[in-house]
Design an enzyme around this catalytic site. Structure first.
Site, PDB file in Angstrom:
ATOM      1  N   LYS A   1       4.702  -0.116  12.904  1.00 46.97           N
ATOM      2  CA  LYS A   1       4.653   1.317  11.950  1.00 46.97           C
ATOM      3  C   LYS A   1       3.717   2.237  12.242  1.00 46.97           C
ATOM      4  CE  LYS A   1       2.887  -3.004   9.769  1.00 46.97           C
ATOM      5  NZ  LYS A   1       2.334  -4.037   9.033  1.00 46.97           N
TER       6      LYS A   1
ATOM      7  N   GLU B   1       4.733 -12.367  10.410  1.00 47.85           N
ATOM      8  CA  GLU B   1       6.206 -12.341  11.045  1.00 47.85           C
ATOM      9  C   GLU B   1       6.822 -14.112  11.448  1.00 47.85           C
ATOM     10  OE1 GLU B   1       8.230 -10.621  10.009  1.00 47.85           O
ATOM     11  OE2 GLU B   1       6.761  -8.632  10.616  1.00 47.85           O
TER      12      GLU B   1
ATOM     13  N   GLY C   1       1.221 -10.339   2.717  1.00 47.64           N
ATOM     14  CA  GLY C   1       1.069 -11.444   1.281  1.00 47.64           C
ATOM     15  C   GLY C   1       1.981 -11.412   0.592  1.00 47.64           C
TER      16      GLY C   1
ATOM     17  N   LEU D   1       1.226  -0.999  -0.292  1.00 44.62           N
ATOM     18  CA  LEU D   1       0.168   0.267   0.227  1.00 44.62           C
ATOM     19  C   LEU D   1       0.664   1.416  -0.228  1.00 44.62           C
ATOM     20  CD1 LEU D   1      -2.507  -1.297   2.688  1.00 44.62           C
ATOM     21  CD2 LEU D   1      -3.118  -0.953  -0.050  1.00 44.62           C
TER      22      LEU D   1
END
Length: 813
Positions: A682, A667, A796, A613
């Protein structure tokens, strides 16, 4: 009348001499001509070695001379029928005996003077030209062999004699114009002084011999036959995509030859330029190739740059001192000191402050140059008005050459911008008022990179080469390579980018191929590689020093992340799928960002937040355009979203987590995802990119995992989750009874960040978030109530690989 010159590689053996005979027949076709010949390839160096061995008292010179004699005799035997060998063999043997007699004398004296050197090396051209002359006769081409020492008069500056053109021109004209022969064969390189002593015109002097003869006649053209198809846009040994320059001006050719183009000897141009004689550079081994013609004016008016040259093994001498300012004569004294010691200056540059002056010289004579200058300025050095001469070694000069630069602004900026972006530091710059040449002094280790960068900038209209190094070829890394292989043709045709995978590594093996690893069979290539050694991998990247280099980290390894600093300092861009660096201390994160700016490289980590993204890219676009971030709300874990979208209490929570791991959404240790640690990283990265100085300990984490699940191995974790199933079922059921869903949400507002499990009602943007999707809501000055939304798959291998791919393209462009 034509003049043809054949270099050492053109007459290196019998087969090549036969090829030269055919070229002479085709080129002259009955026209009157002169052929100038170099020694057979390698002979001049061998003769010099024999002289040196003899002077040093090593009798092995006799063995070397014997091998050289046999080489010439075998060439004769291969060229001539047995019945016609005798005279040529006798003549060759006679000259070989003369060489041995001279070396015997040198051995007895224990001294090799410059005059003796000239005498010894002259025999290379005398023998080769004599053999060619006789071979032409056998082929039915009548000719006269003429000793160049009877035509070219020089001074007695042995090894670099200066031609007396008045005497020389009269001799050549008198001989060639009155001679009855249609073809004259003349040894190159050799001449004689007023006393008849043998002199030479400097290494490469056979070109000069041919130019002297061509100008004296004057000839209709001069053809220089060598082992390349003309003058190239750059050194073929450095640039794979070099091109032939089909036409250059005399001035351009002189600039290129002075700055390292070995195809033509620098003094060659002047005699023919004065008489406006075209010079052709042709390939003996590909005689049909067009080659390069050197003429009075370049006809390629659209071409700004004609070529790029380089000289290695250069030293920079810098004379500095406040006592130089405003005082006339310092420059004169500097150059006088160098001239008195016969030191040639390659490059000169001086700042307008007059505080310093720099000159470039050959590195091997730099110590002598320093002694000479320090002696000349001894008084000023002693009184502190001038510093002792500063000597810098291991440098090189690169030069852009082109007649049309003077009418095109911005060439210098383009040149220095291109090499600067690739981490090439410029030590000195010089440009003449003619604007035909822009020269820069750089480190020798950067020459190949700099020349390739400039060639790509000024000559490559087809594509730009990008050199990749990938560490981590597991699930995401292998998908990335597959995507690169799939898109190779598209990138070259549509973005003019050629991707070359130079190095790859996993935890066990590493391998490198500067020509590029085949993207289809990279696994087999890697399996045959050497054991993985991270410091050695980094050393190889630095040593190869390739232009447009990009390092891709597709690991979760801290040691790899700690290497970014070294790479950025070498102007190697870094694309990191690994979150460790960007989520480490703010000081290290900021350091990497600053280094990328300082060394004209890029540090990109888009996939650290949202896999494929464009989250960080969107955030940066908002900030660059002047917007300000007020608040961020986000679901940033594709793993957690997958887990809570698939868990409904009917099967154990641990089974859903196991499914997520099997499908590649977690992970290697799923606790990093489920504990909220990954989400904390993040949101911290997003806050930092928004301008906030944030550390991990500043973020509030409201975990949902029981403490018992955080102990032991990964398998212990799964076992403990099964035991805690009632806890997970209760979390789900309480939210479901209220008509809400469970989402793990990260938020940032007013300098504070938090992560935790929330109940989400149907009106929220987070409610209809399915599968492994992520969503980020940016509330800004421009989007105060209705946020800018970035939504899509957040986990993914395929989408993560595509995010890394996108960063590679950003780095490339």
């Amino acid at each position: 009348m034509k003049v043809l010159k054949f270099g050492g590689s053109s007459v290196a053996d019998a087969g090549r001499i036969n090829g030269v005979v055919e070229i002479i027949q085709q080129s002259l076709r009955g026209e009157k001509g002169a052929v100038v010949v170099s020694a057979m390839g390698g002979v001049t160096d061998t003769l010099l070695r024999c002289g040196t061995l003899a002077a040093d008292g090593h009798e092995t010179y006799k063995e070397v001379l014997k091998e050289l004699e046999q080489r010439h005799l075998e060439t004769v035997r291969s060229l001539f029928p047995i019945a016609q060998q005798s005279a040529v063999l006798s003549w060759t043997k006679k000259l070989s005996n003369e060489i041995e007699d001279i070396c015997n004398g040198i051995f007895l004296l224990g001294e090799l003077s410059a005059r003796s050197k000239d005498r010894i090396v002259s025999y290379g051209e005398l023998i080769s030209s004599g053999i060619l002359s006789q071979r032409l006769r056998i082929a039915g081409v009548e000719n006269t062999w003429k000793d160049a020492r009877e035509l070219i008069r020089t001074d007695s500056n042995y090894t670099h004699a200066t031609v007396d053109f008045t005497v020389t021109n009269n001799r050549i004209q008198a001989y060639l114009e009155t001679g009855e022969a249609n073809l004259f064969v003349i040894p190159g390189f050799v001449a004689a002084d007023a006393n008849g002593a043998t002199t030479t015109l400097g290494r490469g002097g056979s070109d000069y011999t041919a130019a002297i003869i061509a100008a004296a006649i004057p000839a209709s053209s001069l053809e220089i036959w060598t082992d390349v198809s003309g003058i190239m846009t750059a050194d073929p040994r450095l640039v794979a995509n070099h091109k032939v320059i089909h036409q250059v001006s005399y001035q351009e050719a002189m600039e290129l030859s002075h700055f390292g183009a070995k195809v033509i000897y620098p003094p060659t141009i002047q005699p023919v330029m004065d008489k406006n004689i075209p010079v052709w550079i042709k390939n003996t081994f590909k005689p049909a190739d067009e080659g390069t013609v050197i003429e009075a004016e370049s006809l390629e008016h659209e071409r700004i740059i004609c070529g790029i040259s380089s000289i290695n093994e250069v030293a920079l001498l810098s004379l500095e001192g406040s006592g130089m300012i405003g005082i006339p004569g310092f420059s004169r004294r500097l150059f006088e000191a160098l001239a008195n010691h016969k030191i040639n200056v390659i490059l000169i540059t001086q700042g307008s402050s007059e505080h310093s002056i720099c000159v470039g010289v050959e590195q091997k004579i730099a110590p002598m140059a320093k002694q000479a200058v320090d002696a000349a300025f001894a008084h000023e050095i002693e009184t502190g008005r001038v510093e002792p001469l500063i000597l810098e070694n291991d440098l090189a000069i690169i030069a852009l050459v082109g007649d049309n630069m003077k009418s095109h602004p911005g060439i210098s900026g383009k040149m220095f911008g291109a090499i600067g972006r690739n981490g090439v530091n410029v030590r000195a710059i010089a440009q003449g008022s003619s604007e035909r040449n822009i020269s820069a002094v750089i480190s020798s280790r950067d020459v190949k990179k700099a020349v390739n960068v400039l060639h790509e900038e000024f000559f490559e209209t087809t594509y730009k080469q990008i050199h990749l190094y990938i560490v981590g070829v597991g699930n995401v890394g292998s998908k990335l390579i597959a995507q690169l292989e799939q898109q190779q043709e598209y990138l070259q045709q549509n973005l003019l980018l050629q991707i070359k995978l130079i190095g790859i590594a996993n935890s066990r093996k590493m391998t490198f191929q500067e020509s590029g690893i085949n993207l289809r069979n990279w696994k087999a290539v890697l399996e045959e590689g050497q054991p993985m050694n991270l410091p050695a991998f980094m050393d190889t990247i630095r040593a190869e020093n390739l232009r447009n280099a990009v390092f891709i980290d597709v690991t979760a390894n801290e040691d790899v992340a700690l290497c970014y600093e070294t790479l950025l300092r070498k102007s190697v861009s870094v694309v990191a799928c690994n979150k460790i660096a960007s989520s480490s201390t703010y000081t290290y994160y900021k350091k990497l960002k600053d280094l990328a700016r300082e060394f004209n490289s890029l540090y990109l980590f888009e996939t650290n937040v949202g896999a494929g993204l464009p989250v960080i890219g969107t955030l940066n676009d908002l900030l660059r355009s002047g917007d300000k971030i007020n608040r961020i709300e986000a679901v940033l874990s594709g793993t957690l979203n997958f887990v809570f979208n698939h868990y409904n209490g009917e099967q154990p929570f641990s089974h859903v987590v196991r499914q997520a791991q099997n499908e590649g959404y977690t992970e290697p240790d799923p606790r990093l995802d489920l504990s909220g640690t990954d989400v904390m990283r993040k949101i911290m990265i997003l806050a930092r990119e928004s301008g906030e100085r944030l550390e991990m300990e500043d973020i509030t984490n409201n975990p949902f995992l029981p403490a018992s699940c955080m102990q032991g191995t990964v398998e212990d974790f799964y076992a403990q989750m099964l035991q805690e199933e009632a806890h997970f079922k209760q979390l789900y059921e309480e939210a479901a009874r209220a008509g809400k869903k469970l989402k793990f949400v990260a938020s940032y507002e007013d300098g504070k960040a938090a992560v935790g499990l929330r109940w989400i009602d149907p009106q929220s943007d987070f409610y209809h978030l399915y599968g492994k999707d992520n969503v980020v809501l940016f509330y800004t000055h421009r989007y105060p109530e209705q946020p800018l939304v970035v939504k899509g798959a957040g986990a993914g291998a395929e989408v993560t690989a595509s995010g890394v791919f996108a960063d590679i393209i950003r780095a490339a462009r």
